[in-house]
Scaffold this active site. Structure first.
Site: not given
Length: 153
Positions: A56, A58, A86, A89
């Site tokens: 992801h 992040e 999410c 993260c």
């Protein structure tokens, strides 16, 4: 420059990252890690390209930031993300000791973990964030994702 103007400025940089991801066929979410008003790292979702569900925006920005700062603790940094992080993260953001989080669009799906439990807002966690700002460039961040998924379906 006001804090809102600064947040808008950096969120536009995160949106550019999201557009790079979109061009690569990824879900268009971008992230920028800032320290002392300078970009430490930036990234976009790369799960498909890297064949890695944890790639992801992040997490990639946090990994790059740690390498650049030569520390797994990212004290006094601000992470800008185009969409609400999410659960995975969020845990990484907290573990990295990021000081401030700024995100654009909100997760509206009731199937997301953040609907039931958002780690970012649990202040009993020892290393919770000092500041969270949401809704920065909300319409731009939301529209990018809406258009992406509408085209996919």
């Amino acid at each position: 420059m006001s804090r809102m103007n600064i947040d808008n400025y950096w969120m536009k940089k995160a949106l550019k990252q999201a557009y790079f991801g979109k061009k690569n066929g990824e879900i268009p979410i971008g992230s920028i890690l800032i320290k002392d008003n300078k970009i430490i790292s930036s990234s976009f979702n790369s799960c498909i390209k890297l064949c890695d569900t944890s790639a992801h925006a992040e997490l990639l920005a946090i990994r790059k930031g740690g390498k650049k700062l030569k520390n797994y603790r990212l004290y006094y940094t601000t992470l800008y993300v185009t969409h609400e992080p999410c659960l995975m993260c969020s845990a990484a953001i907290i573990s990295a000791r990021i000081y401030r989080l700024v995100y654009g669009s909100y997760s509206t799906k009731k199937c997301n973990f953040s609907y039931f439990m958002n780690l970012l807002y649990i202040h009993q966690i020892k290393h919770h964030l000092k500041d969270i700002t949401s809704g920065i460039l909300l319409s731009e961040c939301s529209e990018l994702l809406k258009k992406f998924f509408k085209k996919k379906r």
